[in-house]
Design a protein around this motif. Structure first.
Motif, PDB file in Angstrom:
ATOM      1  N   CYS A  10      -4.923  38.157 -11.860  1.00  0.00           N
ATOM      2  CA  CYS A  10      -5.530  36.936 -12.408  1.00  0.00           C
ATOM      3  C   CYS A  10      -5.582  36.962 -13.926  1.00  0.00           C
ATOM      4  CB  CYS A  10      -6.939  36.756 -11.862  1.00  0.00           C
ATOM      5  SG  CYS A  10      -6.996  36.606 -10.084  1.00  0.00           S
ATOM      6  N   GLU A  11      -5.106  38.012 -14.533  1.00  0.00           N
ATOM      7  CA  GLU A  11      -5.197  38.075 -15.988  1.00  0.00           C
ATOM      8  C   GLU A  11      -4.154  37.178 -16.645  1.00  0.00           C
ATOM      9  OE1 GLU A  11      -5.127  42.159 -17.168  1.00  0.00           O
ATOM     10  OE2 GLU A  11      -7.195  42.457 -16.522  1.00  0.00           O
ATOM     11  N   VAL A  12      -4.564  36.528 -17.718  1.00  0.00           N
ATOM     12  CA  VAL A  12      -3.621  35.661 -18.423  1.00  0.00           C
ATOM     13  C   VAL A  12      -3.041  36.362 -19.657  1.00  0.00           C
ATOM     14  CG1 VAL A  12      -4.700  33.544 -17.589  1.00  0.00           C
ATOM     15  CG2 VAL A  12      -5.428  34.485 -19.781  1.00  0.00           C
ATOM     16  N   GLY A  13      -3.616  37.496 -20.015  1.00  0.00           N
ATOM     17  CA  GLY A  13      -3.067  38.277 -21.119  1.00  0.00           C
ATOM     18  C   GLY A  13      -3.641  37.939 -22.483  1.00  0.00           C
ATOM     19  N   VAL A  14      -4.661  37.092 -22.522  1.00  0.00           N
ATOM     20  CA  VAL A  14      -5.363  36.804 -23.777  1.00  0.00           C
ATOM     21  C   VAL A  14      -6.797  37.261 -23.547  1.00  0.00           C
ATOM     22  CG1 VAL A  14      -6.099  35.003 -25.398  1.00  0.00           C
ATOM     23  CG2 VAL A  14      -3.851  34.847 -24.304  1.00  0.00           C
ATOM     24  N   ARG A  15      -7.168  38.282 -24.263  1.00  0.00           N
ATOM     25  CA  ARG A  15      -8.416  39.001 -24.006  1.00  0.00           C
ATOM     26  C   ARG A  15      -9.651  38.097 -23.887  1.00  0.00           C
ATOM     27  NH1 ARG A  15     -10.576  44.153 -25.254  1.00  0.00           N
ATOM     28  NH2 ARG A  15     -12.564  44.173 -24.160  1.00  0.00           N
ATOM     29  N   ALA A  16      -9.845  37.247 -24.885  1.00  0.00           N
ATOM     30  CA  ALA A  16     -11.057  36.411 -24.882  1.00  0.00           C
ATOM     31  C   ALA A  16     -11.068  35.482 -23.670  1.00  0.00           C
ATOM     32  CB  ALA A  16     -11.140  35.605 -26.172  1.00  0.00           C
ATOM     33  N   MET A  17      -9.886  34.981 -23.287  1.00  0.00           N
ATOM     34  CA  MET A  17      -9.831  34.067 -22.136  1.00  0.00           C
ATOM     35  C   MET A  17     -10.061  34.833 -20.832  1.00  0.00           C
ATOM     36  SD  MET A  17      -9.576  31.233 -23.602  1.00  0.00           S
ATOM     37  CE  MET A  17     -10.326  31.907 -25.059  1.00  0.00           C
ATOM     38  N   ASP A  18      -9.528  36.044 -20.749  1.00  0.00           N
ATOM     39  CA  ASP A  18      -9.771  36.857 -19.547  1.00  0.00           C
ATOM     40  C   ASP A  18     -11.259  37.164 -19.408  1.00  0.00           C
ATOM     41  OD1 ASP A  18      -7.196  37.018 -18.436  1.00  0.00           O
ATOM     42  OD2 ASP A  18      -6.604  38.562 -19.860  1.00  0.00           O
ATOM     43  N   ASP A  19     -11.899  37.451 -20.529  1.00  0.00           N
ATOM     44  CA  ASP A  19     -13.349  37.717 -20.493  1.00  0.00           C
ATOM     45  C   ASP A  19     -14.107  36.478 -20.013  1.00  0.00           C
ATOM     46  OD1 ASP A  19     -12.899  40.243 -21.417  1.00  0.00           O
ATOM     47  OD2 ASP A  19     -13.555  39.865 -23.482  1.00  0.00           O
ATOM     48  N   GLN A  20     -13.716  35.324 -20.543  1.00  0.00           N
ATOM     49  CA  GLN A  20     -14.412  34.094 -20.137  1.00  0.00           C
ATOM     50  C   GLN A  20     -14.186  33.793 -18.653  1.00  0.00           C
ATOM     51  OE1 GLN A  20     -13.457  30.862 -22.802  1.00  0.00           O
ATOM     52  NE2 GLN A  20     -14.249  31.929 -24.596  1.00  0.00           N
ATOM     53  N   HIS A  21     -12.964  34.058 -18.166  1.00  0.00           N
ATOM     54  CA  HIS A  21     -12.711  33.844 -16.725  1.00  0.00           C
ATOM     55  C   HIS A  21     -13.608  34.747 -15.887  1.00  0.00           C
ATOM     56  CE1 HIS A  21      -8.453  32.208 -17.717  1.00  0.00           C
ATOM     57  NE2 HIS A  21      -9.344  31.238 -17.655  1.00  0.00           N
ATOM     58  N   GLY A  22     -13.819  35.968 -16.357  1.00  0.00           N
ATOM     59  CA  GLY A  22     -14.706  36.897 -15.649  1.00  0.00           C
ATOM     60  C   GLY A  22     -16.123  36.339 -15.572  1.00  0.00           C
ATOM     61  N   ALA A  76      -0.853  18.134 -20.068  1.00  0.00           N
ATOM     62  CA  ALA A  76      -1.092  18.276 -18.625  1.00  0.00           C
ATOM     63  C   ALA A  76      -2.275  19.214 -18.375  1.00  0.00           C
ATOM     64  CB  ALA A  76       0.163  18.816 -17.939  1.00  0.00           C
ATOM     65  N   HIS A  77      -2.356  20.263 -19.180  1.00  0.00           N
ATOM     66  CA  HIS A  77      -3.436  21.234 -19.020  1.00  0.00           C
ATOM     67  C   HIS A  77      -4.784  20.577 -19.351  1.00  0.00           C
ATOM     68  CE1 HIS A  77      -4.155  25.814 -19.056  1.00  0.00           C
ATOM     69  NE2 HIS A  77      -5.316  25.215 -18.878  1.00  0.00           N
ATOM     70  N   TYR A  78      -4.779  19.807 -20.416  1.00  0.00           N
ATOM     71  CA  TYR A  78      -5.994  19.098 -20.831  1.00  0.00           C
ATOM     72  C   TYR A  78      -6.466  18.165 -19.713  1.00  0.00           C
ATOM     73  CZ  TYR A  78      -9.069  16.199 -23.721  1.00  0.00           C
ATOM     74  OH  TYR A  78     -10.146  15.524 -24.222  1.00  0.00           O
ATOM     75  N   ALA A 116      -6.907  28.579  -8.503  1.00  0.00           N
ATOM     76  CA  ALA A 116      -5.608  27.910  -8.565  1.00  0.00           C
ATOM     77  C   ALA A 116      -5.280  27.545 -10.014  1.00  0.00           C
ATOM     78  CB  ALA A 116      -5.604  26.657  -7.686  1.00  0.00           C
ATOM     79  N   HIS A 117      -6.272  27.043 -10.731  1.00  0.00           N
ATOM     80  CA  HIS A 117      -6.029  26.636 -12.116  1.00  0.00           C
ATOM     81  C   HIS A 117      -5.632  27.837 -12.986  1.00  0.00           C
ATOM     82  CE1 HIS A 117      -6.281  24.385 -15.809  1.00  0.00           C
ATOM     83  NE2 HIS A 117      -6.983  25.372 -16.315  1.00  0.00           N
ATOM     84  N   ILE A 118      -6.347  28.924 -12.816  1.00  0.00           N
ATOM     85  CA  ILE A 118      -6.051  30.112 -13.628  1.00  0.00           C
ATOM     86  C   ILE A 118      -4.660  30.656 -13.289  1.00  0.00           C
ATOM     87  CG2 ILE A 118      -6.700  32.522 -14.072  1.00  0.00           C
ATOM     88  CD1 ILE A 118      -9.676  31.541 -13.620  1.00  0.00           C
ATOM     89  N   GLU A 119      -4.384  30.746 -11.995  1.00  0.00           N
ATOM     90  CA  GLU A 119      -3.096  31.326 -11.601  1.00  0.00           C
ATOM     91  C   GLU A 119      -1.913  30.418 -11.921  1.00  0.00           C
ATOM     92  OE1 GLU A 119      -3.562  32.578  -7.564  1.00  0.00           O
ATOM     93  OE2 GLU A 119      -4.467  34.476  -8.168  1.00  0.00           O
ATOM     94  N   GLU A 120      -2.122  29.117 -11.785  1.00  0.00           N
ATOM     95  CA  GLU A 120      -0.978  28.221 -11.976  1.00  0.00           C
ATOM     96  C   GLU A 120      -0.830  27.736 -13.420  1.00  0.00           C
ATOM     97  OE1 GLU A 120      -1.462  25.180  -9.000  1.00  0.00           O
ATOM     98  OE2 GLU A 120      -1.593  26.751  -7.471  1.00  0.00           O
ATOM     99  N   MET A 121      -1.936  27.373 -14.050  1.00  0.00           N
ATOM    100  CA  MET A 121      -1.804  26.782 -15.390  1.00  0.00           C
ATOM    101  C   MET A 121      -2.148  27.742 -16.520  1.00  0.00           C
ATOM    102  SD  MET A 121      -2.862  22.797 -15.096  1.00  0.00           S
ATOM    103  CE  MET A 121      -1.461  22.112 -15.996  1.00  0.00           C
ATOM    104  N   ASP A 122      -3.265  28.465 -16.374  1.00  0.00           N
ATOM    105  CA  ASP A 122      -3.677  29.335 -17.484  1.00  0.00           C
ATOM    106  C   ASP A 122      -2.645  30.430 -17.756  1.00  0.00           C
ATOM    107  OD1 ASP A 122      -5.902  27.807 -17.733  1.00  0.00           O
ATOM    108  OD2 ASP A 122      -7.333  29.310 -17.045  1.00  0.00           O
ATOM    109  N   ARG A 123      -2.042  30.914 -16.692  1.00  0.00           N
ATOM    110  CA  ARG A 123      -1.091  32.007 -16.905  1.00  0.00           C
ATOM    111  C   ARG A 123       0.140  31.558 -17.677  1.00  0.00           C
ATOM    112  NH1 ARG A 123      -0.189  35.768 -11.987  1.00  0.00           N
ATOM    113  NH2 ARG A 123       0.263  37.275 -13.594  1.00  0.00           N
ATOM    114  N   GLU A 124       0.360  30.255 -17.717  1.00  0.00           N
ATOM    115  CA  GLU A 124       1.529  29.744 -18.460  1.00  0.00           C
ATOM    116  C   GLU A 124       1.346  29.862 -19.966  1.00  0.00           C
ATOM    117  OE1 GLU A 124       2.600  25.780 -17.301  1.00  0.00           O
ATOM    118  OE2 GLU A 124       2.973  26.403 -15.235  1.00  0.00           O
ATOM    119  N   TYR A 125       0.113  29.741 -20.435  1.00  0.00           N
ATOM    120  CA  TYR A 125      -0.054  29.808 -21.898  1.00  0.00           C
ATOM    121  C   TYR A 125      -0.092  31.253 -22.405  1.00  0.00           C
ATOM    122  CZ  TYR A 125      -5.180  30.412 -21.220  1.00  0.00           C
ATOM    123  OH  TYR A 125      -6.416  30.868 -20.853  1.00  0.00           O
TER     124      TYR A 125
END
Ligand SMILES: [Fe+2]
Ligand SMILES: [Fe+2]
Length: 135
Positions: A10-22, A76-78, A116-125
């Motif tokens: 589930c990690e998107v690779g941007v530290r601050a965003m991964d922390d917020q997802h947690g 689209a993300h917005y 679903a949002h994190i896996e499908e859209m967040d991981r794209e950025y």
């Protein structure tokens, strides 16, 4: 009741965003535990308000990063963010007005939207931001 566990997939690779997802997942877990304990409507509303506030803050952080770097999927993300927020707000209103909202299905939906949002859209950025020095 199974709690959400956060894993590397589930990690998107941007530290601050991964922390917020947690933190988002922790908040949803807290809601699920509260429902399992049979908490009242007032506490439920309070927890949902907290989730909405944090979600809004998190979405704004992502949008700022995407906009600043000219991410092509920004529009689209917005739109997806607005839709999720709208659904949670709608659910919170129903809880607040005491409408017979079944909490368990609601929480399952919440969890599914986020995952679903994190896996499908967040991981794209992730790679896009990484390439531009945001890690
Ligand atoms: Fe996110
Ligand atoms: Fe997002």
């Amino acid at each position: 009741m199974t709690l959400l566990t956060w894993n590397h997939a589930c990690e998107v690779g941007v530290r601050a965003m991964d922390d917020q997802h947690g933190i988002l997942m922790d908040t949803i877990n807290e809601l699920r535990l509260a429902v399992a304990r049979g908490c009242g409507r007032e506490q439920m509303s309070e927890l949902l308000e907290r989730l909405i506030a944090f979600t809004g803050m998190h979405f704004a952080s992502e949008e700022q990063l995407m906009e600043r770097t000219g991410f092509p999927g920004f529009a689209a993300h917005y739109a997806a963010h607005r839709e999720i927020l709208e659904q949670i707000r709608h659910a919170a209103q129903r809880v607040e007005h005491g409408e017979g909202l079944k909490m368990r299905p609601l929480l399952c939906n919440l969890r599914d939207w986020y995952i679903a949002h994190i896996e499908e859209m967040d991981r794209e950025y992730g790679p896009w931001l990484n390439e531009r020095g945001v890690n």
